[in-house]
Design a protein around this motif. Structure first.
Motif, PDB file in Angstrom:
ATOM      1  N   UNK A   1       0.985  -1.163  -0.018  1.00 29.95           N
ATOM      2  CA  UNK A   1      -0.143   0.120  -0.051  1.00 29.95           C
ATOM      3  C   UNK A   1       1.004   1.185  -0.147  1.00 29.95           C
ATOM      4  N   UNK A   2       2.053   1.291   0.801  1.00 28.12           N
ATOM      5  CA  UNK A   2       3.011   2.344   0.849  1.00 28.12           C
ATOM      6  C   UNK A   2       3.663   2.541  -0.526  1.00 28.12           C
ATOM      7  N   UNK A   3       3.835   1.407  -1.128  1.00 35.06           N
ATOM      8  CA  UNK A   3       4.483   1.546  -2.283  1.00 35.06           C
ATOM      9  C   UNK A   3       3.848   2.230  -3.471  1.00 35.06           C
ATOM     10  N   UNK A   4       2.418   2.049  -3.377  1.00 34.35           N
ATOM     11  CA  UNK A   4       1.396   2.627  -4.306  1.00 34.35           C
ATOM     12  C   UNK A   4       1.310   4.143  -4.051  1.00 34.35           C
ATOM     13  N   UNK A   5       1.984   4.450  -2.858  1.00 41.33           N
ATOM     14  CA  UNK A   5       1.896   6.104  -2.660  1.00 41.33           C
ATOM     15  C   UNK A   5       0.711   6.258  -1.982  1.00 41.33           C
ATOM     16  N   UNK A   6      -0.020   5.237  -1.306  1.00 45.19           N
ATOM     17  CA  UNK A   6      -1.229   5.560  -0.335  1.00 45.19           C
ATOM     18  C   UNK A   6      -0.679   5.722   1.085  1.00 45.19           C
ATOM     19  N   UNK A   7      -1.225   6.878   1.593  1.00 43.57           N
ATOM     20  CA  UNK A   7      -0.908   7.190   2.937  1.00 43.57           C
ATOM     21  C   UNK A   7      -1.939   6.453   3.805  1.00 43.57           C
TER      22      UNK A   7
END
Ligand SMILES: C[C@H](N)C(=O)N1CCC[C@H]1C(=O)O
Length: 758
Positions: A397-403
């Motif tokens: 999720x973090x890699x997808x740029x989602x906070x």
């Protein structure tokens, strides 16, 4: 009156600082606009020096953590193991009814999650976490031993009939044991988590988050093992004079585990970072809040300028640092208000969902699952899902740029729990389709069994006409909206008899070989408990019969229901020298009346007729797996994150207090379950599940709005800045050097880990 505004106070009151997400950490921290060293408080630095001297590390983790997680594993084994057999002990040892047993059980669980407040106050204000854990663990172990002793029936069984003679003694001892256990388990719980967190240094934030996940894994490993083992121990037989179900062993093993937990914790004592309590902090907090409220009230006139936060009204008398710390704690506690609703749903796994499982089939081909064993799916899933979430899902999720910030995770966790209840409602609708049509409170139901030698014409006034063959029964229950009936039998001469049926009940009219003495017996009007089967026999033989595990049965009489487990069961029917064996394979949750014919012995029991009063459960327990999966996903997102969040957002001297606040949400959730159970249920169980799901969705929307306005803080940094403004900051350069050293050490450790992996 003029109010001085310092930059830190402004940051605290406006709470609009820029945030940055730390990799893996999940907790957003205040952006450092200066070197990390510059933000470290002098006190923290002194403490860090202490830590550096004391803590040995392995792969970047303090070694002391090993003792803490093993301690938690043993403690949770002890707690969940004891809990697994507690209701059965109330029900079958103390002989309490179902309602009393369940109420005391839930009250005990609620108490276990209320006592953390006491433990936290003792730890943060008086003894410190280390000593509090030791002392309360001793109380806990004494409680477990007391509980185990209270289950030895031989202590008061002077007539040696296998049952205790003095129940008051056993009740008093077990209640004392439970109070000590609640005090111990609840008291140490906030301290152990916070004490574990204290072992980490400033530069170990990634390891700190992993620690909370490993901590949760240990909780569930302990829970899983003990929930599997203690029921098996309970099922053994033991005793001095008479052999009974072995409750002393089932409670004794958790007691031993608690002693081991204490020994392990003490064994690590040379390695821990022990922070001293800062005086009676809770009393200072109460006085400060009281002063702020009184001062605000005194200055209520509009001529006084407003202050940015109501706690700023304590400014005249109290230290800025204390006021800032109280603000941090209150802000988080306010955020906790909606959280008990999650636990209200979560805790129904042990009650409503287990009851749901009793109306389902647990035959998994190779193995049989009992309804209460279905609960072990939760810790099993935790053990697999925590690593998957930590290592795969969250980084992805973090890699997808989602906070995916902690409070967002918790909101999503709540929504998962709500969908689990929608899934439970769908399963319930399927079950309802297969359940018998039980009478309403104004109706009565009747079935007729013919033990007479020929087919009978049965008329039940005013309009029911039945033709029932010998050793047969009416096809199903007939529902009446009145109680008084008259039954006429067309034998060689007409026999008529009046009966009054039970309102809301199910009964069978037994017509024996002498029809003039026909009589009513009461039938079971709900699914037999724990997925068992209810069976009974009607004796159509000419003399008394003995049946295995049942009292002797007179001719034409009917036995009471006996509960038998799923699987093949054998019964031996005996009269004097004559006997035969009757075998039957049972499913889950059925009810049968077996009609013993006159030819029972000559046919080697083959002539026994089976009347199915209630069909076995046909919806499979596997259908509950999706709801367990959803609630466990919710738990990982909600509970593990909540544990980390409560630690990271608490000022140093109130870490245990915030952990206790977090645990209290669980207590309130349990109390809500108790109240809901007492107030009563909706007429349809599926509707109740949907209601709970909707409530949690509503609560999670409220929580997400509250979370939107919450700004993550770094309590250590705020405390440091206040100290700096108060002129308490030590030499900057020395601190910078210390931090650089720590970072270098951390890097080396990480490289070491990588090399080992390669
Ligand atoms: C057994 C549960 N999966 C679990 O880990 N918990 C339920 C309440 C909180 C937590 C615990 O600390 O026992």
């Amino acid at each position: 009156m003029l109010i001085r505004h310092t930059p830190v106070l402004a940051a605290l009151t406006q709470l609009s600082c820029p945030v940055q997400v730390f990799p893996h950490a999940g907790i957003q921290q205040l952006t450092h606009t200066h070197t990390p060293a510059a933000s470290m408080p002098d006190e923290k630095m002194d403490e860090t020096k202490k830590k550096k001297k004391k803590t040995a590390e392995c792969c970047g983790y303090p070694i002391s953590i090993f003792f803490i997680v093993v301690n938690e594993f043993c403690e949770r084994f002890s707690y969940y193991g004891m809990r697994a057999v507690l209701v059965l002990y109330f029900r079958y040892f103390l002989l309490w009814d179902d309602d009393l047993a369940t109420s005391i059980y839930h009250a005990f669980v609620a108490l276990c999650y209320l006592t953390p407040i006491l433990g936290a106050i003792i730890a943060d204000s008086w003894l410190g976490k280390f000593k509090t854990i030791i002392y309360l663990s001793i109380v806990y172990a004494i409680g477990q031993v007391t509980m185990a002793v209270s289950t030895i029936h031989d202590i008061t069984d002077s007539n040696r009939d296998g049952t205790p003679d003095n129940f008051t003694f056993h009740i008093a001892l077990s209640m004392l044991g439970l109070i000590l256990i609640a005090l111990g388990t609840g008291g140490i719980k906030p301290c152990v988590a916070a004490f574990g967190g204290d072992q980490f240094q400033e530069h170990q934030s990634r390891q700190l988050n992993t620690f909370f996940s490993v901590f949760y894994l240990c909780i569930n490993a302990g829970s899983l093992l003990s929930t599997l083992i203690t029921p098996v121990l309970r099922a053994q037989e033991c005793g001095i004079h008479t052999q009974q179900q072995c409750y002393p062993l089932a409670f004794g093993v958790p007691a031993v585990l608690m002693v081991i937990s204490l020994v392990v914790f003490i064994a690590g004592s040379g390695m821990y970072v022990k922070t001293d309590p800062e005086g009676n902090i809770m009393w200072s907090v109460c006085k400060c809040i009281g002063f702020a409220i009184r001062n605000r009230f005194r200055h209520r006139s509009s001529s006084y300028p407003k202050r940015e936060h109501w706690m700023d009204w304590a400014d005249e008398k109290y230290d800025k640092l204390l006021i800032a710390q109280i603000k941090m704690v209150l802000k988080v506690l306010f955020l906790y208000i909606p959280l008990p609703m999650f636990w209200t749903l979560f805790d129904q796994k042990g009650s409503r969902w287990t009851l749901q499982a009793t109306t389902m089939s647990g035959d998994f081909g190779g193995f049989i699952l009992q309804p209460d064993q279905m609960q072990t799916v939760n810790p099993i899933l935790i053990l697999t899902m925590v690593p998957i979430m930590d290592r795969l899902i969250f980084p992805l999720i973090q890699k997808c740029g989602l906070n995916f910030s902690p409070l967002k995770r918790m909101t999503v966790g709540m929504l998962f729990a709500a969908t689990a209840f929608v899934s439970a409602a769908l399963v319930q609708i399927e079950i309802d389709k297969t359940l018998p049509n039980f009478p309403s409170s104004s109706e009565s139901q009747l079935k007729v069994v013919n033990m007479y030698s020929t087919t009978l014409n049965v008329t039940i006034s005013p309009s029911e006409h039945l033709l029932i063959e010998s050793y047969g029964s009416s096809a199903d229950y007939i529902t009446f909206d009145h109680q008084d009936i008259t039954v006429s039998l067309n034998t060689s001469n007409v026999i008529t008899k009046a009966f009054s049926l039970i309102k809301g009940g199910r009964q069978t009219l037994i017509i024996p070989s002498d029809p003039t003495v026909m009589y009513l017996v009461e039938d079971t009007k709900s699914k037999p408990r724990e997925g068992k089967n209810a069976i009974r026999f009607v004796n159509g033989w000419t003399a008394d019969l003995n049946i295995t595990n049942l009292d002797s049965i007179e001719p034409s009489a009917t036995t009471n229901y006996t509960l038998v487990n799923q699987g093949k069961r054998d019964f031996v029917l005996r009269h004097g020298e004559q006997w035969c064996e009757f075998s039957r394979k049972f499913g889950f949750g059925a009810s049968y009346t077996f009609l013993i014919t006159e030819a029972v012995f000559s046919s080697d029991c083959e002539s026994i007729v089976e009347v199915e009063d209630m069909k076995p459960n046909s919806v499979h327990m596997a259908l509950q797996i999706p709801q367990y999966f959803l609630i466990t996903t919710g738990e990982v997102m909600f509970s593990v994150t909540g544990l980390q969040f409560s630690y990271s957002q608490a000022p140093k001297n109130m870490k245990s207090v915030l952990q206790a606040g977090w645990l209290c949400t669980n207590a309130v959730g349990n109390i809500i379950v108790l109240i809901v159970a007492e107030i009563g249920k909706l007429p349809k169980q599926w509707a109740e599940y949907v209601l709970f799901a909707s409530l949690l969705v509503a609560v999670s929307i409220i929580f997400s709005i509250m979370a939107y306005f919450y700004t993550y803080i770094d309590p250590a940094e705020i405390e440091a800045q206040i100290r700096k403004e108060q002129g308490l900051e030590p030499e900057e350069k020395e601190k910078e050097k210390e931090t650089l050293e720590m970072e270098e050490k951390d890097q080396k450790n990480e490289q070491g880990v990588k090399q080992t992996k390669i």
